[in-house]
Enzyme design. Sequence first.
Site, PDB file in Angstrom:
ATOM      1  N   HIS A  62      16.900  68.758  27.136  1.00 17.05           N
ATOM      2  CA  HIS A  62      17.042  69.574  28.348  1.00 17.05           C
ATOM      3  C   HIS A  62      15.972  70.657  28.373  1.00 17.05           C
ATOM      4  CE1 HIS A  62      20.137  71.603  31.267  1.00 17.05           C
ATOM      5  NE2 HIS A  62      18.885  71.766  31.678  1.00 17.05           N
ATOM      6  N   HIS A  64      12.648  72.447  30.924  1.00 13.82           N
ATOM      7  CA  HIS A  64      11.955  72.571  32.209  1.00 13.82           C
ATOM      8  C   HIS A  64      10.530  73.059  31.899  1.00 13.82           C
ATOM      9  CE1 HIS A  64      15.829  72.595  34.550  1.00 13.82           C
ATOM     10  NE2 HIS A  64      16.281  73.091  33.408  1.00 13.82           N
ATOM     11  N   PHE A  65       9.564  72.155  31.940  1.00 12.54           N
ATOM     12  CA  PHE A  65       8.194  72.518  31.572  1.00 12.54           C
ATOM     13  C   PHE A  65       7.311  72.914  32.761  1.00 12.54           C
ATOM     14  CE2 PHE A  65       7.875  70.257  27.168  1.00 12.54           C
ATOM     15  CZ  PHE A  65       8.644  71.267  26.620  1.00 12.54           C
ATOM     16  N   ARG A  66       7.847  72.883  33.999  1.00 15.33           N
ATOM     17  CA  ARG A  66       7.273  73.540  35.183  1.00 15.33           C
ATOM     18  C   ARG A  66       6.021  72.881  35.767  1.00 15.33           C
ATOM     19  NH1 ARG A  66      11.992  75.810  36.133  1.00 15.33           N
ATOM     20  NH2 ARG A  66      12.433  77.699  34.937  1.00 15.33           N
ATOM     21  N   ASN A  96      13.184  69.509  38.529  1.00 15.64           N
ATOM     22  CA  ASN A  96      13.029  70.547  39.551  1.00 15.64           C
ATOM     23  C   ASN A  96      11.690  71.267  39.426  1.00 15.64           C
ATOM     24  OD1 ASN A  96      14.186  71.506  37.135  1.00 15.64           O
ATOM     25  ND2 ASN A  96      15.030  73.311  38.134  1.00 15.64           N
ATOM     26  N   HIS A 181      24.406  69.142  36.538  1.00 19.24           N
ATOM     27  CA  HIS A 181      24.633  70.586  36.555  1.00 19.24           C
ATOM     28  C   HIS A 181      25.921  70.780  37.338  1.00 19.24           C
ATOM     29  CE1 HIS A 181      23.102  74.902  36.995  1.00 19.24           C
ATOM     30  NE2 HIS A 181      24.254  74.871  37.648  1.00 19.24           N
ATOM     31  N   HIS A 234      25.055  71.847  29.861  1.00 20.38           N
ATOM     32  CA  HIS A 234      25.328  73.258  29.543  1.00 20.38           C
ATOM     33  C   HIS A 234      26.750  73.698  29.894  1.00 20.38           C
ATOM     34  CE1 HIS A 234      23.979  73.253  33.669  1.00 20.38           C
ATOM     35  NE2 HIS A 234      22.713  73.456  33.397  1.00 20.38           N
ATOM     36  N   ASP A 305      17.876  73.987  27.316  1.00 13.58           N
ATOM     37  CA  ASP A 305      17.735  74.406  28.717  1.00 13.58           C
ATOM     38  C   ASP A 305      16.560  75.364  28.850  1.00 13.58           C
ATOM     39  OD1 ASP A 305      18.127  74.615  31.415  1.00 13.58           O
ATOM     40  OD2 ASP A 305      19.961  75.807  31.306  1.00 13.58           O
ATOM     41  N   HIS A 309      10.030  81.657  32.863  1.00 13.50           N
ATOM     42  CA  HIS A 309       9.534  82.388  34.024  1.00 13.50           C
ATOM     43  C   HIS A 309       8.594  83.476  33.511  1.00 13.50           C
ATOM     44  CE1 HIS A 309      12.522  80.480  36.602  1.00 13.50           C
ATOM     45  NE2 HIS A 309      13.465  80.818  35.733  1.00 13.50           N
TER      46      HIS A 309
END
Length: 394
Positions: A62, A64-66, A96, A181, A234, A305, A309
Amino acid sequence: MAETYDLILKGGTVVNHDGEGARDLGIRAGRFAAIGDLSRAAAGEVIDCRGLHLLPGVIDSHVHFREPGLTHKEDLESGSRGAVLGGVTAVFEMPNTDPSTTSAAALADKVKRAHHRMHCDFAFYVGATRENTHELGELEQLPGAAAVKVFMGSSTGSLLIEDDDGVRAVLKAIRRRAAFHSEYEYRLNERMNLRIDGDPRSHPVWRDAIAALTCTQRLIRLAHETGKRVHVLHVTTKDEIAFLAQHKDVASAETTPHHLTLVAPDCYERLGTRAQMNPPVRDASHRDGIWQGLSDGVLDTIGSDHAPHTLAEKAHPYPKAHSGMTGVQTLVPIMLDHVNAGRLSLLRFVDLTSAGPALVRSTNRKSDRRPALTWSSMIGTNVCTPVMPDGLAG
């Protein structure tokens, strides 16, 4: 004639899904070639591992590497660099991004970006939308696809399927286990007025435990109705743990290091919006409930997760601050600290971070018993690279 290897890891304590024990590992051409007593074998190099533990490669299922679209926060190369520096050898990356990973072309683009840039093995989730539901059965089978991801509650990005009809359609379309989610979007919308400007302590008041439990109950009902398997991401509430314990026939579940480690309201008072994430960190009773679920076998995986940012984005006053925190590089040390404190065994840690993620990618089997992920099954695979049922794209 004695077997010959490039490298032998000698006498270490191998911790595996089938137990712990002193064993040798033989490596040839960058791949595991043998396990057991290799005292009669020869090698170009022998490393004495007595007194050390040898673990299978950790899979963070899980992250999020953007990339694409949000690379001012992070990209696939930098995210994977953090992964391997933290002991993670494979990642499942979330959809996402911008654009979202919701088509064959978007998935192929991510796979292309990842090859020869990422430092670990990888697979990518395909995001479910109302527009692509009819394609999900094919999309989830494409090279590089980890599974389908569904946002039943809004979070970072625009992916959202909040209603029963939409989720039911997704479940009917898929062939493999999908990840969810699970927060009840309608309740989140009704409770927005409970957010207090500038006070992140109100985050778990707004996104409360009932929103999580209600959504998970709906999801399990729909899974039973459609005969499909689901993975609840999560999990943050003791109530969900108790409910999921009764539904392991259709549901696997994940927890995170931060939900096992942090507690409200302390984390918000110390860290402010840096502790803001979806679903939120809750009070100590929920944290204790998650640990109980870990002990009882209700939880199958630990994922970071990882959701980076910029500091400026995290510094916006609540509720405008971006939700999420980093974690791929700290998953292993944080959880090993819990091992050292006696909160879980090293064997259970390996189970949650190697065999458990293999279950997430499994096909829609009758049983939720995880496949045996053993060092012996890894012979012939890349060093420190765990074996997945369908293989990774890395």
